[in-house]
Design a protein around this motif. Structure first.
Motif, short mmCIF file in Angstrom:
data_model
loop_
_atom_site.label_atom_id
_atom_site.label_comp_id
_atom_site.label_asym_id
_atom_site.label_seq_id
_atom_site.Cartn_x
_atom_site.Cartn_y
_atom_site.Cartn_z
N MET A 458 7.62 -2.91 -14.88
CA MET A 458 7.60 -3.55 -13.61
C MET A 458 8.12 -2.47 -12.89
SD MET A 458 8.06 -6.67 -12.75
CE MET A 458 7.52 -6.23 -10.99
N ASN A 459 9.00 -1.45 -12.82
CA ASN A 459 9.35 -0.38 -11.44
C ASN A 459 7.80 0.05 -11.46
OD1 ASN A 459 11.95 0.92 -11.06
ND2 ASN A 459 12.12 -0.61 -13.39
N GLU A 460 7.14 0.36 -12.10
CA GLU A 460 5.33 1.08 -11.58
C GLU A 460 4.59 0.13 -10.49
OE1 GLU A 460 4.45 4.71 -14.99
OE2 GLU A 460 3.54 2.41 -15.62
N VAL A 461 4.90 -0.89 -11.07
CA VAL A 461 4.18 -2.25 -9.99
C VAL A 461 4.97 -2.89 -9.30
CG1 VAL A 461 3.88 -5.20 -10.25
CG2 VAL A 461 3.40 -3.46 -12.45
N ALA A 462 6.20 -2.12 -8.78
CA ALA A 462 6.93 -3.02 -8.03
C ALA A 462 7.10 -1.46 -6.81
CB ALA A 462 8.42 -3.03 -8.36
N ASP A 467 6.15 -4.72 0.60
CA ASP A 467 6.73 -5.60 1.27
C ASP A 467 6.46 -6.73 2.66
OD1 ASP A 467 9.02 -7.85 1.18
OD2 ASP A 467 9.59 -7.04 3.16
N PRO A 468 4.87 -7.64 2.57
CA PRO A 468 4.76 -8.08 3.67
C PRO A 468 5.64 -7.92 5.37
CG PRO A 468 5.29 -9.89 2.80
CD PRO A 468 5.40 -8.07 2.10
N GLU A 469 7.23 -7.70 4.97
CA GLU A 469 7.73 -7.74 6.04
C GLU A 469 9.10 -6.96 6.59
OE1 GLU A 469 8.92 -12.70 5.69
OE2 GLU A 469 10.92 -10.93 5.96
N THR A 470 8.63 -5.59 5.56
CA THR A 470 9.73 -4.46 6.08
C THR A 470 9.28 -2.99 5.67
OG1 THR A 470 9.88 -3.89 3.96
CG2 THR A 470 11.70 -5.92 5.07
N GLY A 471 7.54 -2.77 5.47
CA GLY A 471 6.65 -2.71 4.91
C GLY A 471 6.62 -1.54 3.67
N VAL A 472 7.88 -1.53 3.43
CA VAL A 472 7.91 -0.51 2.14
C VAL A 472 8.31 -1.40 0.76
CG1 VAL A 472 10.17 0.11 3.08
CG2 VAL A 472 10.73 -1.88 2.16
N SER A 473 8.07 -0.60 -0.55
CA SER A 473 7.07 -1.30 -1.63
C SER A 473 8.64 -2.18 -1.52
CB SER A 473 7.16 0.09 -2.96
OG SER A 473 8.42 0.01 -2.70
N ILE A 474 8.54 -3.35 -2.36
CA ILE A 474 9.22 -3.96 -3.52
C ILE A 474 10.30 -3.59 -4.02
CG2 ILE A 474 7.11 -6.08 -3.06
CD1 ILE A 474 6.69 -6.02 -6.00
N GLY A 475 9.68 -2.15 -4.54
CA GLY A 475 10.99 -2.35 -5.66
C GLY A 475 11.86 -1.52 -4.80
N VAL A 574 2.56 -9.97 -10.13
CA VAL A 574 2.11 -10.38 -11.26
C VAL A 574 0.64 -10.06 -11.56
CG1 VAL A 574 1.69 -12.18 -12.91
CG2 VAL A 574 3.84 -13.00 -10.81
N GLY A 575 -0.36 -9.76 -10.98
CA GLY A 575 -1.34 -9.78 -10.95
C GLY A 575 -1.75 -8.19 -11.57
N ARG A 576 -0.54 -7.22 -11.28
CA ARG A 576 -0.64 -5.93 -11.21
C ARG A 576 -0.52 -6.02 -12.33
NH1 ARG A 576 -1.39 -5.82 -5.42
NH2 ARG A 576 -1.75 -4.15 -4.83
N ILE A 577 0.89 -6.67 -12.81
CA ILE A 577 1.25 -6.35 -14.49
C ILE A 577 0.07 -6.53 -15.51
CG2 ILE A 577 3.28 -7.83 -15.79
CD1 ILE A 577 4.37 -8.10 -13.43
#
Length: 773
Positions: A458-462, A467-475, A574-577
């Protein structure tokens, strides 16, 4: 299932036809879309198997506008179990799966599902008042334009009855609230209780009321939890309007979820069933939910002691406990019939390991329109399924079989997923690598719970999803949230510990332990199959219309996820997972993540024992010194707490040894996989896969279950008996300590140690293979 947008990035998309297109149209349409988006495949002909390229191609096939149209269709009419729209939605989802190239079918089960025939809730003294048990429509909303009837205010699996009694306010109606009532000298025996939502799962409110002698239960939504004290109410804002009602199930899921008449077996047409009178999960007293507009009238009629500060909600009244003089009449009659439910099951066969399955699920039934709960997650699942179909049409095939499931009857208590898992238990335990669940979804932060040996995945996927609003990864954003949460004055020791982990980029941010409350439960709790439960949360304010008539397409698209940006983000995440779980040659478990979590859980349990011992000793001194009597107001009624027994020293040596061994075995396995995984022979890969495929099932031994509720097999993760959705870790030990069942605590410490040792044995065998043994 519990902000404002500053910037939206809506990806190019198209509107999908709602009629069933031909296969030729789907292929050409997908090709045109890809060309318009400027997407090219890595090589002519079959799509490249390169992971990054494959995931970019997958992302390009996710279209928020398309998801918007699907939700509008699926949420057009009330969607509860047995409604015409619930069945038509299942048929539509089946047609879509087939159009997208999946091998799909509907699997039908027959479950006990009560529907209200008549309901009465009235104040008969000192004044007269009748509760409004259906929400008024809101102009311009689906609540006003739908043609099918909505369920009234209803609590599924309450017990029908006709009772009249004095009213008592019990705050959230949880165990600690009844302890406080005892201190206040107030009994609910022979009374009807009124509890506000919050503090714990709704089904515990009538259960605990019955356990304390009450004959009826009313549950209301206080504006302090989800109404005007949070934000403006719908339609001007996202929160619950005065006449909004939270429907829901009160089935005793702490014993087992699913059809109450067929515990442990699939509810097929000819299944052997319990008599309804023998079903232990059905509540024993009539129960009904109401709005805060109506609740205010009932609460204002109470006298008696003024409630403690933390019992006060946001209604403009003086909150009092009672009992009386408010006299209440509650009568409910239901139609207790079996109803068909429709699980949609779609399969894409694997090329290399067809008998290893990655299963993905979300439910499609709601309490009324169900736009956010559950269709926000459902349209994400559909977007994933269509994207996988698009990849397959260009030559990609997963190495493992992918199974997509659209569950029915989750809302009454996880019926569709539980019956399917029980019916296919033997096959699932042999084949499923991972079950991935979602439910409601909204704008905000990544939220993940599940099996900690999949925490690293999950960490690798995250780290790879932006994130579409901040421009950083969701992780990265999730780590920031954990670190800021630890600064709050009310932050727990656990939250502060998680913040330290999240601040270290070399460590995985922790995921949550799961209890129950969504369709993952049968997989992890009963079968021992590892799960991940994924969604985005917090900034969309979906809770204000939760389980109400106002959980509509209009509400979701205005307040919960405008532009369907985060619903699309859920599909990409989820698609990546699914892709990585389906195509990885090597096992995906990171054993150290699991071992570290279990070590932390053991520390928590040992601290719990010390805290319980200190509490008992402190209380004994207070009782001896008559401190409770002397501190009470002599002009008001009061009572003494129940005396706590002495806490003995518990036998934790076997469990401590097992956790130490697990940590050593996990490190050896992870080190060996990192060192040797890239140059294993096909024979070694096959051996390691066999050992790791069902390793999590060692944590749920078939011949062991939790005390008094043996449907729950997992000795590391379970829902709390008196918390509901919230997870209890090392539950056999932890809950025995909380309930002061000392012999059970010692017994389950040994049983849990045996399960952890079995897990370590598997790791050691896999490590030997990785090291060339």
């Amino acid at each position: 299932m519990p902000g404002r947008i500053t910037r939206l990035r809506i990806e190019p998309g198209t509107v999908t036809m709602l009629v069933k297109p031909s296969r030729q149209l789907v292929i050409s349409f997908a090709t045109v879309v890809l060309l318009c988006l400027g997407v090219t495949f890595a090589a002519p002909g079959p799509i490249s198997s390169d992971e990054a390229t494959l995931e970019r191609n997958f992302d390009a096939l996710i279209h928020p506008d398309e998801m918007r149209d699907w939700m509008k269709l699926l949420a057009a009419q009330p969607n509860h179990v047995s409604s015409p729209h619930d069945k038509s939605n299942a048929d539509q989802i089946l047609a879509w799966f087939k159009d997208w190239g999946w091998d799909a079918h509907i699997e039908t089960f027959w479950v006990l599902y009560p529907k209200p025939i008549s309901e009465t809730l009235e104040l008969v003294g000192p004044q007269k008042f009748s509760a409004t048990l259906q929400e008024p429509p809101i102009p311009g909303d689906s609540s006003a334009t739908a043609t099918d009837p909505a369920l009234p205010a209803y609590a599924a699996y309450q017990s029908d009855g006709d009772v009249t009694a004095e009213l008592v306010y019990v705050n959230f109606g949880m165990l600690d609230d009844y302890k406080m009532l005892q201190r206040l000298g107030v009994s609910v025996k022979g009374k009807i209780v009124i509890a506000r939502y919050g503090g714990g799962w709704r089904g515990l409110k009538p259960k605990l009321a019955y356990d304390h002698g009450a004959i009826g239960c009313i549950i209301y939504s206080d504006p302090a939890q989800d109404g005007y004290s949070i934000e403006e109410t719908y339609p001007n804002g996202p929160m619950r309007p005065p006449h909004g009602v939270q429907r829901g199930s009160v089935l005793d899921m702490g014993l087992y979820p699913g059809d109450p008449l067929t515990p442990g077996i699939g509810a097929t047409k000819d299944a052997k069933r319990l008599e309804r009178s023998d079903a232990p999960t059905i509540m024993k007293i009539p129960t009904i939910p109401i709005s805060y507009a109506d609740a205010q009238v009932f609460l204002a009629a109470l006298t008696g002691p003024v409630v403690p500060q933390n019992w006060r909600g946001a209604l403009p009244i003086t909150y009092r406990v009672g009992p009386g003089p408010a006299l209440v009449h509650l009568a409910i009659k239901s139609d207790w019939q079996q109803q068909p439910i429709y699980d949609v099951i779609a399969t894409m066969k694997g090329s290399t390991w067809p008998d290893q399955w990655v299963v993905r699920g979300n439910h499609h039934d709601g309490w009324v329109f169900g736009a956010t709960d559950p269709l926000s997650g459902q349209v994400a699942l559909l977007a994933e399924a269509k994207a996988f179909g698009g990849l397959a049409k260009h030559g990609w095939q997963p190495k493992r079989t992918i199974v997509y499931t659209s569950w029915d009857a989750e809302e009454p208590m996880l019926l569709g997923s539980t019956e399917w898992a029980e019916q296919h238990a033997d096959e699932l335990k042999k084949k499923v690598v991972l079950y991935i669940n979602s439910d409601s979804n909204e704008r905000g932060f990544l939220g993940v719970g599940g099996s900690h040996d999949f925490q690293h995945l999950m960490n690798e996927v995250a780290a790879d999803v932006i994130d579409p609003e901040t421009g950083v990864s969701i992780g990265t954003r999730e780590r920031a949230k954990m670190r800021i949460a630890a600064l709050a004055p009310t932050a727990t020791e656990h939250a502060r510990a998680e913040a330290k982990i999240a601040a270290d980029p070399d460590k995985d941010f922790p995921i949550e332990a799961l209890g129950s409350g969504s369709d993952f439960s049968a997989f992890i709790d009963h079968l021992g199959i590892p799960v991940l439960d994924v969604g985005f949360y917090e900034e969309g304010h979906s809770g204000g219309v939760y389980h109400s008539r106002y959980d509509t397409f209009e509400h979701h698209s205005r307040f919960v996820d405008p532009g369907f940006v985060y619903d699309a983000l859920l599909a990409k995440t989820v698609g990546r997972i699914v892709l990585r779980a389906a195509d990885s040659d090597l096992p995906l478990q990171n054993a150290s993540g699991f071992a570290n979590a279990v070590s932390d859980y053991l520390d928590q349990v040992k601290k719990l024992v010390d805290d319980e011992r200190e509490e008992a000793e402190t209380q004994a001194r207070l009782l001896h010194d008559r401190a409770f009597q002397l501190a009470a107001d002599p002009t008001k009624p009061s009572g003494l707490p129940t005396a706590l027994d002495r806490v003995p020293h518990l036998e934790f040596a076997a469990l401590e040894d097992a956790v130490d061994r697990l940590e050593r075995s996990a490190k050896s396995y992870d080190d060996a996989l990192a060192k040797n995984g890239s140059h294993l022979s096909s024979s070694q890969i096959a051996q390691v896969q066999v050992l790791m495929l069902n390793i999590d099932q060692t944590l749920a031994p078939e011949n062991v279950g939790l005390p008094g509720r043996d449907w729950y097999k997992n000795l590391v993760y379970a829902p709390g008996r008196y918390t509901g959705y919230e997870g209890k870790t090392l539950p056999g030990v932890r809950e025995a300590i909380e309930d002061r069942r000392w012999s059970d605590a010692n017994r389950y410490a040994k049983l849990t140690a045996q399960a952890l040792n079995a897990y370590s044995d598997r790791l050691n065998a896999a490590t030997a293979v990785l090291n060339g043994g």
